[in-house]
Design a protein around this motif. Structure first.
Motif, PDB file in Angstrom:
ATOM      1  N   LEU A 209       0.797  -0.847  -0.091  1.00 15.93           N
ATOM      2  CA  LEU A 209       0.294  -0.455   0.159  1.00 15.93           C
ATOM      3  C   LEU A 209       1.040   1.468  -0.182  1.00 15.93           C
ATOM      4  N   GLU A 210       0.433   2.141  -0.793  1.00 12.78           N
ATOM      5  CA  GLU A 210       0.683   3.729  -1.073  1.00 12.78           C
ATOM      6  C   GLU A 210       0.187   4.715  -0.872  1.00 12.78           C
ATOM      7  N   VAL A 211      -0.051   4.754   0.074  1.00 12.24           N
ATOM      8  CA  VAL A 211      -1.134   5.824   0.879  1.00 12.24           C
ATOM      9  C   VAL A 211      -0.546   7.282   1.485  1.00 12.24           C
ATOM     10  N   GLU A 242       2.334 -10.170  -9.893  1.00 19.62           N
ATOM     11  CA  GLU A 242       3.065 -10.215  -9.279  1.00 19.62           C
ATOM     12  C   GLU A 242       3.367  -8.304  -8.637  1.00 19.62           C
ATOM     13  N   GLN A 243       3.887  -8.263  -7.580  1.00 19.33           N
ATOM     14  CA  GLN A 243       4.778  -7.330  -6.495  1.00 19.33           C
ATOM     15  C   GLN A 243       3.688  -6.375  -7.025  1.00 19.33           C
ATOM     16  N   PRO A 244       2.196  -6.624  -6.318  1.00 14.86           N
ATOM     17  CA  PRO A 244       1.564  -5.691  -6.566  1.00 14.86           C
ATOM     18  C   PRO A 244       1.340  -4.343  -5.698  1.00 14.86           C
ATOM     19  N   VAL A 245       0.759  -3.141  -5.797  1.00 11.85           N
ATOM     20  CA  VAL A 245       0.756  -2.274  -5.403  1.00 11.85           C
ATOM     21  C   VAL A 245      -0.357  -0.927  -5.783  1.00 11.85           C
ATOM     22  N   LEU A 246      -1.009  -0.732  -4.614  1.00 18.42           N
ATOM     23  CA  LEU A 246      -1.856  -0.458  -4.337  1.00 18.42           C
ATOM     24  C   LEU A 246      -1.759   1.409  -4.035  1.00 18.42           C
ATOM     25  N   ARG A 247      -2.006   2.324  -4.556  1.00 20.87           N
ATOM     26  CA  ARG A 247      -1.618   3.840  -4.061  1.00 20.87           C
ATOM     27  C   ARG A 247      -3.245   4.353  -4.195  1.00 20.87           C
ATOM     28  N   ILE A 248      -3.070   4.872  -2.677  1.00 20.19           N
ATOM     29  CA  ILE A 248      -4.438   6.167  -2.609  1.00 20.19           C
ATOM     30  C   ILE A 248      -4.575   7.225  -2.620  1.00 20.19           C
ATOM     31  N   SER A 249      -4.301   7.775  -3.621  1.00 23.78           N
ATOM     32  CA  SER A 249      -3.847  10.071  -3.521  1.00 23.78           C
ATOM     33  C   SER A 249      -5.260  10.274  -2.957  1.00 23.78           C
ATOM     34  N   THR A 250      -5.299  12.008  -3.304  1.00 23.74           N
ATOM     35  CA  THR A 250      -6.109  12.796  -3.232  1.00 23.74           C
ATOM     36  C   THR A 250      -6.081  13.985  -3.835  1.00 23.74           C
ATOM     37  N   HIS A 251      -6.533  14.489  -4.418  1.00 23.30           N
ATOM     38  CA  HIS A 251      -6.500  16.058  -5.162  1.00 23.30           C
ATOM     39  C   HIS A 251      -7.480  16.953  -5.642  1.00 23.30           C
ATOM     40  N   LYS A 252      -7.182  17.901  -5.947  1.00 24.17           N
ATOM     41  CA  LYS A 252      -8.407  19.023  -6.078  1.00 24.17           C
ATOM     42  C   LYS A 252      -8.633  19.747  -7.621  1.00 24.17           C
ATOM     43  N   ARG A 253      -9.979  19.275  -7.842  1.00 24.28           N
ATOM     44  CA  ARG A 253     -10.206  19.607  -8.928  1.00 24.28           C
ATOM     45  C   ARG A 253     -11.191  20.343  -9.457  1.00 24.28           C
ATOM     46  N   VAL A 260      -8.160   9.043  -5.538  1.00 22.34           N
ATOM     47  CA  VAL A 260      -7.652   7.845  -6.795  1.00 22.34           C
ATOM     48  C   VAL A 260      -7.083   6.617  -6.475  1.00 22.34           C
ATOM     49  N   MET A 261      -7.947   5.530  -6.579  1.00 20.99           N
ATOM     50  CA  MET A 261      -7.049   4.248  -5.884  1.00 20.99           C
ATOM     51  C   MET A 261      -6.476   3.723  -7.346  1.00 20.99           C
ATOM     52  N   GLU A 262      -5.105   3.247  -7.205  1.00 27.48           N
ATOM     53  CA  GLU A 262      -4.628   3.128  -8.776  1.00 27.48           C
ATOM     54  C   GLU A 262      -3.208   1.905  -8.302  1.00 27.48           C
ATOM     55  N   ASP A 263      -3.539   0.951  -9.204  1.00 25.75           N
ATOM     56  CA  ASP A 263      -2.958  -0.973  -9.249  1.00 25.75           C
ATOM     57  C   ASP A 263      -2.158  -0.204 -10.263  1.00 25.75           C
ATOM     58  N   ASN A 264      -1.259  -1.745 -10.364  1.00 27.50           N
ATOM     59  CA  ASN A 264      -0.876  -1.995 -10.947  1.00 27.50           C
ATOM     60  C   ASN A 264      -0.994  -3.324 -12.025  1.00 27.50           C
ATOM     61  N   GLY A 265      -1.782  -3.645 -11.370  1.00 27.67           N
ATOM     62  CA  GLY A 265      -2.458  -5.065 -12.228  1.00 27.67           C
ATOM     63  C   GLY A 265      -2.612  -5.286 -14.126  1.00 27.67           C
ATOM     64  N   ILE A 266      -3.623  -6.074 -14.146  1.00 28.19           N
ATOM     65  CA  ILE A 266      -3.336  -6.556 -15.422  1.00 28.19           C
ATOM     66  C   ILE A 266      -3.956  -5.040 -15.974  1.00 28.19           C
ATOM     67  N   GLY A 267      -5.185  -4.546 -15.952  1.00 24.45           N
ATOM     68  CA  GLY A 267      -5.559  -3.725 -16.933  1.00 24.45           C
ATOM     69  C   GLY A 267      -6.662  -3.752 -17.425  1.00 24.45           C
ATOM     70  N   ILE A 268      -7.454  -3.065 -17.762  1.00 26.72           N
ATOM     71  CA  ILE A 268      -8.473  -3.972 -18.406  1.00 26.72           C
ATOM     72  C   ILE A 268      -8.610  -3.329 -20.243  1.00 26.72           C
ATOM     73  N   ALA A 269      -9.059  -4.052 -20.626  1.00 27.92           N
ATOM     74  CA  ALA A 269      -9.411  -4.152 -22.415  1.00 27.92           C
ATOM     75  C   ALA A 269     -10.196  -2.595 -22.298  1.00 27.92           C
ATOM     76  N   ALA A 270      -9.256  -1.804 -23.529  1.00 31.96           N
ATOM     77  CA  ALA A 270     -10.153  -0.712 -23.982  1.00 31.96           C
ATOM     78  C   ALA A 270     -11.297  -1.251 -24.300  1.00 31.96           C
ATOM     79  N   SER A 271     -11.757  -1.977 -25.054  1.00 40.33           N
ATOM     80  CA  SER A 271     -13.519  -2.714 -25.715  1.00 40.33           C
ATOM     81  C   SER A 271     -13.894  -2.842 -23.877  1.00 40.33           C
ATOM     82  N   ASP A 272     -13.357  -2.985 -23.275  1.00 38.85           N
ATOM     83  CA  ASP A 272     -14.565  -3.742 -22.217  1.00 38.85           C
ATOM     84  C   ASP A 272     -14.389  -2.485 -21.137  1.00 38.85           C
ATOM     85  N   LEU A 273     -13.677  -1.042 -21.633  1.00 35.80           N
ATOM     86  CA  LEU A 273     -13.717  -0.736 -20.982  1.00 35.80           C
ATOM     87  C   LEU A 273     -14.811   0.398 -20.247  1.00 35.80           C
ATOM     88  N   PRO A 274     -15.379   0.681 -21.452  1.00 36.33           N
ATOM     89  CA  PRO A 274     -16.898   1.947 -21.824  1.00 36.33           C
ATOM     90  C   PRO A 274     -18.201   0.479 -20.448  1.00 36.33           C
TER      91      PRO A 274
END
Length: 337
Positions: A209-211, A242-253, A260-274
């Protein structure tokens, strides 16, 4: 109203009139009337007949269009008989009575289905609340008797608790406004509570975890937001590499605080994302991971819509980032600024 079909239905009437006109012509000629007089009579007959047919067609078309417009404006179109006027023609009144009977039957059926659905929903909620007691008791027993075996059991209990929570929130997701408790909450506190809820899952998955430090506060329902974070954490572990990481952060917009919760996982196919927030959609990753149900992100999306939280996803081969955008009250924003 279909014009061609309307006139096609009038063919027997028109043919009857043509036969009558021919018979009248023969009779008048036999009686010694002049041809010009017979032609004049036929022309007058034809004009009267044509005028009557056109006026009847125009009146019926206007009536049908009015009915269709009324039906389009109704959200429950089976109630059309309750708002339409009683027809003048005898055959139309028969159809009106049939619509009344059909509408009454539909309302009775809907009422019965709603009663059964409410009873089932209440039973599910009661069952979930009851099952939480033995789950909590087993957790306490395992916490007080730490062994390798109880650690494995705690992980399974954590999963069981998450699934029961998912079922409970799914049952309540249609009427979340009845369970609101919107108040000021610190995002850092909610994030750490969600991490604690999934500590054995994170340990078992070897997730690092990287918070980032968070000072932001927002107004929302802490329980619902915590549930959303639990679903996102579970997904990050489920689709890890392998060697999974989960980053949690905030920012103002602008007028929003974005978590934002960001991982380094297998990702999502571009066709599946919508489609990842659609109910039951699992995509390519879901076919590889048997535990995928396609319900978690769907519930997250529904709850975010109810709470006024913007949810968005970005993904690539390097991982996935889910962002939750909380609107800041203008007065709070001025104080915090």
């Amino acid at each position: 109203m279909n014009s061609r079909r309307y006139w096609k239905n009038r063919l027997p009437f028109l043919l009857t009139n043509l036969v009558c006109m021919a018979a009248l012509t023969v009779f008048l000629l036999v009686c010694g009337n002049s041809v010009s007089a017979v032609v004049l009579i036929l022309i007058v007959w034809a004009l009267i007949l044509l005028t009557g047919l056109v006026l009847t067609y125009w009146k019926r078309k206007r009536q049908m269009k009015k009915l269709l417009d009324m039906a389009e404006q109704l959200s429950e179109r089976y109630l059309i008989s309750e708002v339409m006027e009683l027809p003048e023609q005898a055959e139309d009144q028969v159809y009106y009575q049939l619509l009344k009977m059909a509408g009454k039957s539909m309302l009775e059926q809907i009422g019965e289905v709603e009663r059964e659905r409410l009873e089932y929903k209440e039973y599910i909620e009661q069952w979930i609340h009851e099952i939480k007691t033995p789950i909590t008791a087993m957790k306490l027993l395992c916490e007080n008797h730490r062994t390798d075996w109880t650690k494995e059991l705690l992980l399974e209990l954590e999963k069981t608790n998450r699934f029961t929570e998912q079922a409970l929130y799914y049952a309540r997701s249609e009427h979340t406004e009845k369970d609101y408790s919107v108040r000021e909450m610190a995002l850092s506190q909610v994030v750490h509570q969600a991490i604690a809820d999934n500590k054995y899952l994170l340990l078992q998955g070897g997730m690092r975890l990287e918070v980032e430090e968070m000072q932001d506060t927002v107004y929302s329902d802490e329980k619902w937001v915590r549930f959303i974070l639990n679903q996102l954490i579970a997904n990050a572990v489920k689709y890890r590499t392998e060697q999974p990481v989960l980053r949690i952060s905030t920012h103002k917009r602008q007028d929003q605080v974005v978590l934002v919760m960001e991982d380094n996982g297998i990702g999502i196919a571009a066709s599946d994302l919508p489609r990842i927030f659609e109910k039951g959609f699992t995509g390519q990753n879901g076919r590889m991971v048997q535990q995928s149900t396609g319900i978690g992100l769907y519930l997250c999306k529904r709850l975010c819509e109810k709470l006024g939280i913007g949810i968005a996803a970005e993904s690539s081969e390097q991982g996935t980032a889910i962002s939750l955008a909380f609107h800041i009250n203008c007065l709070i924003h001025e104080v915090q600024g």
